[in-house]
Design an enzyme around this catalytic site. Structure first.
Site, PDB file in Angstrom:
ATOM      1  N   HIS A   1       0.869  -1.179   0.000  1.00 53.65           N
ATOM      2  CA  HIS A   1       0.000   0.000   0.000  1.00 53.65           C
ATOM      3  C   HIS A   1       0.904   1.226   0.000  1.00 53.65           C
ATOM      4  CE1 HIS A   1      -2.721   2.987   1.829  1.00 53.65           C
ATOM      5  NE2 HIS A   1      -3.725   2.178   1.581  1.00 53.65           N
TER       6      HIS A   1
ATOM      7  N   ASP B   1       3.281  -3.912   8.106  1.00 51.53           N
ATOM      8  CA  ASP B   1       2.012  -3.198   7.950  1.00 51.53           C
ATOM      9  C   ASP B   1       0.900  -4.205   8.207  1.00 51.53           C
ATOM     10  OD1 ASP B   1       0.340  -1.615   5.066  1.00 51.53           O
ATOM     11  OD2 ASP B   1      -0.349  -2.080   7.082  1.00 51.53           O
TER      12      ASP B   1
ATOM     13  N   GLN C   1      -4.364  -4.638   7.181  1.00 51.21           N
ATOM     14  CA  GLN C   1      -5.346  -5.511   6.548  1.00 51.21           C
ATOM     15  C   GLN C   1      -5.370  -6.898   7.176  1.00 51.21           C
ATOM     16  OE1 GLN C   1      -8.508  -5.571   4.581  1.00 51.21           O
ATOM     17  NE2 GLN C   1      -7.162  -3.857   4.105  1.00 51.21           N
TER      18      GLN C   1
ATOM     19  N   LYS D   1     -10.095  -0.282  10.835  1.00 51.92           N
ATOM     20  CA  LYS D   1     -10.204  -1.531  10.070  1.00 51.92           C
ATOM     21  C   LYS D   1     -10.592  -2.705  10.957  1.00 51.92           C
ATOM     22  CE  LYS D   1      -7.225  -0.489   6.182  1.00 51.92           C
ATOM     23  NZ  LYS D   1      -8.045   0.246   5.229  1.00 51.92           N
TER      24      LYS D   1
ATOM     25  N   CYS E   1      -4.787   2.332  -3.632  1.00 51.77           N
ATOM     26  CA  CYS E   1      -3.535   2.864  -3.080  1.00 51.77           C
ATOM     27  C   CYS E   1      -2.394   1.870  -3.259  1.00 51.77           C
ATOM     28  CB  CYS E   1      -3.684   3.217  -1.594  1.00 51.77           C
ATOM     29  SG  CYS E   1      -4.869   4.523  -1.318  1.00 51.77           S
TER      30      CYS E   1
END
Lengths: 142, 422
Positions: free
Chosen positions: B139, B216, B219, B242, B380
């Site tokens: 991303h 990261d 997600q 999220k 993104c």
């Protein structure tokens, strides 16, 4: 309640499948690019000018059906028109798709197929992308 | 009307609830509405998740009875607010199995967290010729902060390639990592492909080369558990919005020894020991990285969201999502011209695809007209789109509250799109 046919009228689908004046131009007087970073739609517009008149116009690039059909119809509408007329169409088209005027009387009737875009705010930028590129090209100093 | 869910006190031992998607859906008022004359099928949780009523109520109740500024003020309300804020931090610590509360820093979100690591860890460290390795699937929030710091220091950002299935090419990654590598920054889960990356192997590659691993996790956490110690992550970032929590808050996990050595990122109140006209000394972690009044109410919301997730037998949730993904992948190819993007070895329930000859935007609009909410864009992840030579994908993401009926609605909408566009 809207349905797909209000936005995707047959004229739009036709111009998406077979865009008019869809080619690069080798000898041109003006060119500009329209790019929407939010969605990736991207078109280049080329113009040939004879005095004050747009004698030829073409476009190329990639984008959704709304943006491609809109740019295609735009090239048909402005070919042979003066710069002032083209800019007048730009103002009228932008106002129509953003819901600023009730109906598209001042505009060539063919552009009225995009009147439905005002119900789809997320697609307004698609409809105006080619026109913004055209305006940028027209405003450029030579 | 659902019986209000009462969450156990933090630290209490609970028997997880059996998984019942109808009962879960009843906790999300936003899901029960019509869009364009159709029941809403919210398949865009990968962009942001809906919030259960218990999370919104917790913020609401806190704001109306326990709210005050934190940092151990002398009055009772401040002490209550500080306790709630500290408890939220402890809840997050337990959720990701950080060794200590001090290793959990509240941030504005994943993007802010990665920028913090880039500016406060990486920037003082990096020299001309040093390298940061990321991947093609990242991303922009796990690319741009590194590009900014590379420009400022003369370091380089290198991109590890993927295979066509959407897995990282581990041999190529290994070849990219060497003595010049200072940082390896990788998504735990791809927001486009759904790929779950083999973090343990990647951590080993990074550590063998003397680099740190920045993960990261934005997600990942809606779908899978992350044990940051077991994974070998040196830094792990995520966002509240999220994981069924509020916007404007996320967290950065960092190993204590790394955080202790890092200079502050943002300066101001709350992160100092003492301030004089000559200079200032800084607070220990986590306060050092929490300048200004924190998002207190949002921290309460985040802690509640995490506890809400922990109230489930998560293996049952994973089974539910796995079944939705399997069903979606099976049904979607019934629509002529559908091409799925991403078939990695291990995936979460995020499904990207293209419809040949129809731009993702147009697909998204037709789906919206059927009440189906998806995202149609480059998500993104422009380098990833370029790798697959596509302008974007349509992405349907399935979360704890989605159903097979919603998969059917998605397929019906796609069939309609194919009819309209030919």
């Amino acid at each position: 309640m809207s349905d797909a046919s209000e936005l995707y009228q047959s004229v739009i689908l036709d111009h998406n499948r077979a865009p008019r004046n869809y080619h690069a131009m080798d000898q041109f007087d003006r060119t500009a690019e329209g790019y929407n970073p939010l969605c990736g739609d991207q078109f280049t517009v080329w113009l040939k000018l004879e005095g004050d008149t747009i004698s030829d116009v073409s476009f190329q690039g990639s984008g959704c059906a709304i943006s491609k059909a809109s740019a295609s119809l735009m090239t048909m509408m402005v070919k042979g028109k003066t710069v002032a007329e083209a800019e007048h169409y730009f103002d009228g088209f932008r106002d129509m798709v953003t819901g600023k005027v009730e109906n598209a009387e001042a505009l060539p009737r063919r552009l009225a197929v995009f009147a439905g875009v005002r119900e789809f705010p997320s697609r307004v930028k698609c409809a105006t992308l080619g026109w913004h590129a055209l305006k940028t090209a027209l405003d450029k100093e030579q | 009307m659902a019986t209000p869910q009462v969450l156990a006190a933090p630290g209490a031992v609970v028997t997880p609830r059996a998984f019942d998607v109808a009962r879960v859906r009843a906790e999300f008022p936003a899901l029960h509405q019509q869009v364009n004359g159709h029941p809403l099928a919210y398949l865009d949780s990968a962009a942001s998740s809906q919030k259960p009523k218990v999370v919104v109520d917790a913020e609401h109740d806190f704001a109306l009875s326990d709210y005050a500024n934190v940092h151990r003020g002398v009055h009772t309300l401040s002490q209550r607010a500080t306790k709630a804020y500290d408890e939220a931090r402890a809840v997050v610590r337990g959720f990701i199995n950080a060794a200590q509360n001090e290793e959990v820093i509240f941030t504005a979100g994943t993007t802010a967290g990665i920028n913090l690591v880039a500016q406060s860890y990486a920037r003082p460290l990096l020299k001309q010729g040093d390298e940061i390795v990321v991947t093609e699937m990242e991303h922009h929030s796990n690319i741009v902060p590194w590009q900014l710091v590379a420009t400022a220091t003369g370091a380089k950002v290198r991109f590890a390639p993927l295979d066509d299935q959407g897995d990282i090419d581990l041999a190529a990654l290994k070849a990219l990592i060497g003595p010049q590598t200072r940082i390896v920054a990788v998504a735990h889960v791809s927001n486009v492909l759904g790929t779950v990356n083999p973090l343990r192997e990647i951590a080993e590659l990074a550590h063998t080369a003397g680099a740190v691993l920045v993960v990261d996790g934005a997600q990942a956490l809606p779908h899978v558990r992350a044990d940051v110690q077991a994974l070998g992550a040196d830094f792990y970032v995520a966002s509240g919005h999220k994981i069924f929590g509020p916007n404007g808050i996320g967290f950065l996990y960092g190993r204590r020894e790394l955080l202790d050595a890092m200079p502050p990122w943002q300066g101001g109140g709350g992160m100092i020991q003492s301030v004089t006209v000559e200079g200032t000394t800084f607070a220990p972690v986590p306060a050092r990285f929490e300048a200004g009044t924190p998002p207190i109410t949002q921290a309460v919301g985040l802690g509640t969201a995490v506890r809400w997730m922990q109230s489930f037998d998560w293996s049952a949730v994973e089974a539910h999502e796995g079944e939705l993904l399997r069903y979606a992948r099976q049904r979607i190819v019934e629509v002529p011209g559908v091409r799925i993007i991403g078939s990695a070895r291990e995936q979460v329930s995020v499904l990207s695809f293209v419809l040949e000859g129809i731009h993702p935007h147009d697909v998204g609009t037709v789906l919206d007209l059927h009440g189906v909410a998806v995202r149609a864009s480059h998500h993104c992840a422009q380098p990833l789109m370029r790798r697959y030579k596509i302008p974007g994908t349509v992405r349907a993401s399935f979360a704890i509250y989605n159903t097979r009926d919603e998969v059917d609605a998605l397929v019906a909408g796609l069939t309609e799109a194919r009819k309209v566009f030919g």
